[in-house]
Design an enzyme around this catalytic site. Structure first.
Site, PDB file in Angstrom:
ATOM      1  N   SER A 141       0.791  -1.121  -0.010  1.00  0.00           N
ATOM      2  CA  SER A 141       0.089  -0.082   0.210  1.00  0.00           C
ATOM      3  C   SER A 141       0.916   1.225   0.060  1.00  0.00           C
ATOM      4  CB  SER A 141      -0.702   0.083   1.476  1.00  0.00           C
ATOM      5  OG  SER A 141      -1.604   1.206   1.613  1.00  0.00           O
ATOM      6  N   TYR A 154      -1.374   0.206   9.996  1.00  0.00           N
ATOM      7  CA  TYR A 154      -1.564  -0.423   8.888  1.00  0.00           C
ATOM      8  C   TYR A 154      -0.256  -0.073   8.323  1.00  0.00           C
ATOM      9  CZ  TYR A 154      -3.631  -1.252   4.531  1.00  0.00           C
ATOM     10  OH  TYR A 154      -3.944  -1.790   2.974  1.00  0.00           O
TER      11      TYR A 154
END
Lengths: 249, 442
Positions: A141, A154
C-alpha cells in the site's frame, strides 16, 4: 487460447484479488482460490467459471494464522500442480485508534498484514526458485511509504511487506522469477466502505487489477496504482518534517 | 454493513437533486442488511444499478438506496444452451464480455450497455429488435427477489407468477432483484451486417420501416430541426448479426466528459450544424460490416455524455403512439418540436411490434415510438414537453417512466391502468421518487 496458467490467490475474496482473477479467468487460466469464508469462495469460484476459467479450485484457510504454513502451502501447490503466478492479496485496514488503545488489536493487524504475509510470500518465493520461473505479486500500500498519524499501524505493516518484497525482487534479479509489489492508493472496495468516496484520487478495483496485469507483463518490481500515486508519494516521502507535521493526513 | 449519506447521486438526466442514504452490499447475503441500513430514518429504500434511468425512477430522494453494482457476479453460464444466471448488479457490458467470445449475445439490448440486468428487468427494456422479439421480459426465465416481508422469493413463469409478471417493468418496487436468468441468442460473429439509408420525409421512414420488417434490428435517427417539406428527414439503420466471422467482445470505453459543459453548448445552432453533418456524412448511406459495439452503443464511446448538457441537466422524453394514429401523430410531434426552436440532439424513431411483454407495466406496445433529449431550460422546456404529452395522450399512447422525471400523474395512470396492481404488490419498504409522485399526489 494461450496455455492455461496456474494461478494461486491467497485472499481470493478481496475486491482487488477478485477483479484480477476475472482477468485471468477470461484468459482461460486455472485458479486455486484460498480464503477464510467457504460461502464467499464458492460465489467467486462460480463467477470465474462462468467467465471462462479452465478450472477453479477453492481451499478454506485462515491465512493470518501461519501454523503449519509450509504443509498447507505444499497442499495448495499439490492441488494446483505447481504455480505460475501467485497473488498475496488479503489484509485488514483496521482502525488506527483501536490499534493505539488495544495492543491485541495492534498485534493482530501486524500479524495479518505483515508477519503472515511475509511468511506466505517466502513460501511462494521458495516454490518459484525451485521451479526456476514464475511470478509473485503481493498487495502492499502507499500507506507503507511514510508513517502518518491517521494509519501508521497499517502503514508500518505494509512498509514491512514492501521491504520484504524489495528484498525478494533483489534476490531474484537477473532470474526468470518476477516479484511485484503493488501499492494502491484509495480503492473503492468493501474495505473502505465507511469512507466518503469520489474525486480523482479514488480508483476502482478493476483499474487496480488492470495495472497489476500490466506490471506482471512488464516485470515491474514496484507498481503504484493508479500511476499518479508514484508522484504523490514521492512528494510525501520527501516533505520536510516541519511541513509534514502540519498536515492532517 | 454501514450506510452513508450522499447528496451527489443523480439520475442520468441530472435534473433531480437530493440526499440519499446509501448502502452497497458486496455479497448477496448482505442485501437484507443493506436494505435495513439504507432505510434507517426514512423507512424506505430502493435498489439502484448504474443510474442510467433519466428521470426519478432510480431515485428515492430523502430515503435510502441499495447500490447494487457490487453484486456483479455470474452464477452459472451454460455455453451449450446459452442460459446465463447472474447477479442483478451485473452490467450488460459484463454479460457481453463473457457471452460474445462463446458465441452468444443479449436477446434484447437498449442503446447503452451500461445498465444492470436488474435495471433491464425492472424497466423491461426494449431495443432495436422490439418488432421481432419484444422486450427483455420475454427472454427472462427466472429471477430471485428479496422482499422485506418475505425474504428471498424465486419467481418464474410457473412459480410466484403474479410477482414474476409484476417485477418485469415493475420499476424495482416488488422486491430487490438478486439474480436474473436469461436466454442468450446464438451469434456466429461479433460483426453486424448493416445498411444505413437516408430518408427525406417522415413518409420515407414509414416506408423503410415496413420494407425492413424482416431485419431483426431497425432504428432511425431524425433531424428535429428540419422543417417544411424536409420535416422528419433522417437516417434509417437496419442490421443483423453477420453469418460468419470472428467472435470478439468490445474493448474498453473511450474518453469521458470530465466536467459539466457550459449549459449553452447544445443549442439549436450547434445541434443544427451537427444534424446537417450527420445527415450528409457518408456513413448515413453505409452498407457493410460494423462491430456490434458501434451498431448498438454509439453513445457509450463518450463516457458521461450527459454532462454535455451542463449543470442544469436535460430531459429525455419518450412517447409511443398506436399504429392507427402513428403517421399524423409523429408528424404533429415533429412539427411542434420544429416550431419550438428547441433542439433535440438525439431523436430516435422506431416502430414497435405487437409481441406482448409478461409485465403489465411494460412500456412498449404496437406502434411508433419517438425518443428525444432536450436541455433543461426550465418552463420553456416543460411547456414543450407538455404539448408533446398532449399529442400522445390524444392517440391513446403513453410515455416511458424511465425517461423524463416529470411524467404527469394523470397521464401515467391512464397509460398504465395496472399501476394499482403494482402498488398492491409493492414491497412496503421499497419506494422511489417517481412512485411517490405517481401515487401520493392527487
Amino acid at each position: 487460447m494461450p496455455e492455461p496458467k496456474k494461478i494461486l490467490i491467497l485472499g481470493a475474496t478481496s475486491a482487488i484479488a477478485e477483479r484480477w482473477a476475472r482477468l485471468r479467468a477470461t484468459r482461460g487460466d486455472r485458479l486455486l482460490l484460498v480464503g477464510r469464508d467457504p460461502g464467499k469462495l464458492s460465489i467467486v469460484a462460480d463467477d470465474l467459471r462462468a467467465r471462462g476459467a479452465t478450472e477453479v479450485l477453492v481451499a478454506e484457510s485462515d491465512l493470518a494464522d501461519t501454523d503449519g504454513a509450509p504443509q498447507r502451502f505444499a497442499s495448495f501447490l499439490e492441488r494446483l500442480g505447481g504455480v505460475d503466478v501467485a497473488l498475496v492479496a488479503y489484509g485488514v485496514l483496521g482502525n488506527q485508534a483501536d490499534a493505539q488503545a488495544d495492543t491485541d488489536r495492534l498485534e493482530q493487524g501486524l500479524r495479518t498484514n505483515f508477519l503472515s504475509a511475509a511468511i506466505w510470500c517466502e513460501l511462494v518465493a521458495g516454490a518459484l526458485e525451485t521451479a526456476g520461473a514464475g511470478t509473485l505479486v503481493a498487495i502492499s500500500s502507499v500507506a507503507g511509504d511514510r508513517g502518518r498519524r491517521s494509519n501508521y499501524a497499517y502503514g508500518a505493516a505494509k512498509a514491512g511487506l514492501s521491504v520484504y518484497l524489495d528484498g525478494l525482487a533483489h534476490r531474484f534479479a537477473g532470474t526468470p522469477v518476477t516479484v511485484v509489489a503493488v501499492k494502491p492508493g484509495f480503492v473503492d472496495t468493501p474495505m473502505t466502505a465507511h469512507v466518503q468516496k469520489g474525486g480523482p484520487l479514488w480508483a476502482t478495483p478493476e483499474r487496480v487489477a488492470e495495472d497489476i496485469e500490466r506490471a506482471i507483463a512488464k516485470r515491474r518490481p514496484v507498481v503504484y496504482t493508479p500511476w499518479f500515486w508514484w508522484g504523490v508519494m514521492l512528494i510525501i516521502r520527501n516533505l520536510p518534517r516541519m511541513i509534514f507535521n502540519r498536515m492532517n493526513i | 454493513m454501514t450506510a452513508r449519506d450522499d447528496d451527489r447521486l443523480l439520475s442520468w438526466g441530472r435534473v433531480h437533486r437530493g440526499r440519499h442514504r446509501v448502502a452497497g452490499p458486496a455479497w448477496p447475503q448482505d442485501v437484507a442488511f443493506a436494505a435495513a441500513a439504507s432505510s434507517e430514518g426514512a423507512g424506505t429504500t430502493l435498489a439502484r444499478g448504474l443510474g442510467r434511468s433519466y428521470g426519478d425512477t432510480c431515485l428515492n430522494i430523502g430515503g435510502g438506496l441499495v447500490a447494487m453494482t457490487g453484486l456483479d457476479r455470474a452464477i452459472a453460464f451454460d455455453r451449450t444452451s446459452g442460459i446465463l444466471r447472474a447477479d442483478a448488479g451485473m452490467s450488460l457490458d459484463a454479460v457481453l464480455r463473457l457471452a460474445v467470445p462463446a458465441g452468444w449475445f443479449l436477446p434484447v439490448t437498449p442503446g447503452t450497455k451500461f445498465v444492470t440486468l436488474g435495471g433491464a428487468v425492472a424497466n423491461d427494456v426494449h431495443g432495436k429488435n422490439h418488432h421481432a422479439v419484444g422486450c427483455i421480459g420475454r427472454h427472462v426465465r427466472r429471477f430471485a427477489i428479496w422482499r422485506s416481508d418475505r425474504g428471498v422469493v424465486e419467481c418464474g413463469p410457473d412459480t410466484e407468477t403474479e410477482l414474476f409478471k409484476a417485477t418485469i417493468g415493475g420499476l424495482g418496487l416488488t422486491g430487490i432483484l438478486l439474480w436474473v436468468e436469461i436466454s442468450l441468442i446464438r451469434i456466429a460473429s461479433s460483426s453486424m451486417t448493416v445498411e444505413n439509408e437516408r430518408f427525406d420525409t417522415l413518409d420515407g421512414f414509414f416506408r423503410l420501416a415496413e420494407a425492413s420488417a424482416d431485419w431483426p434490428y431497425t432504428v432511425a435517427w431524425v433531424d428535429t430541426l428540419s422543417t417544411g417539406d424536409r420535416l422528419g428527414r433522417g437516417v434509417f439503420s437496419r442490421g443483423r448479426h453477420a453469418d460468419a466471422g470472428s467472435l470478439e467482445a468490445h474493448g474498453s470505453g473511450g474518453p469521458a466528459v470530465p466536467v459539466d459543459a457550459p449549459g449553452v453548448l447544445l443549442n439549436r445552432w450547434t445541434v443544427g450544424a451537427f444534424n446537417r453533418l450527420y445527415y450528409a456524412k457518408p456513413g448515413s448511406a453505409y452498407r457493410g460490416a460494423q462491430h456490434y459495439d458501434g451498431f448498438f452503443y454509439p453513445l457509450d464511446r463518450l463516457g458521461n455524455w450527459n454532462r454535455l448538457y451542463g449543470r442544469r441537466g436535460f430531459y429525455q422524453w419518450q412517447g409511443l403512439v398506436p399504429p392507427s394514429a402513428a403517421k399524423p401523430a409523429v408528424h404533429a410531434l415533429l412539427d411542434r418540436i420544429a416550431r419550438s426552436g428547441e433542439a433535440s440532439f438525439l431523436a430516435v424513431l422506431k416502430n414497435f411490434g405487437d409481441m406482448a411483454s409478461p409485465g403489465p407495466m411494460s412500456f412498449p406496445m404496437a406502434g411508433t415510438t419517438l425518443a428525444l433529449d432536450f436541455p433543461n431550460r426550465g418552463d420553456r422546456t416543460l411547456a414543450l414537453l407538455g404539448d408533446l404529452d398532449q399529442i400522445v395522450a390524444e392517440t391513446g399512447g403513453r410515455l416511458y417512466p424511465a425517461k423524463d422525471g416529470r411524467l404527469p400523474v394523470a397521464m401515467f395512470r391512464s397509460g398504465y391502468p395496472a399501476w394499482t396492481d403494482l402498488e398492491r404488490l409493492r414491497d412496503p419498504m421499497l419506494m422511489s421518487s417517481f412512485w411517490r409522485r405517481m401515487t401520493q399526489s392527487e
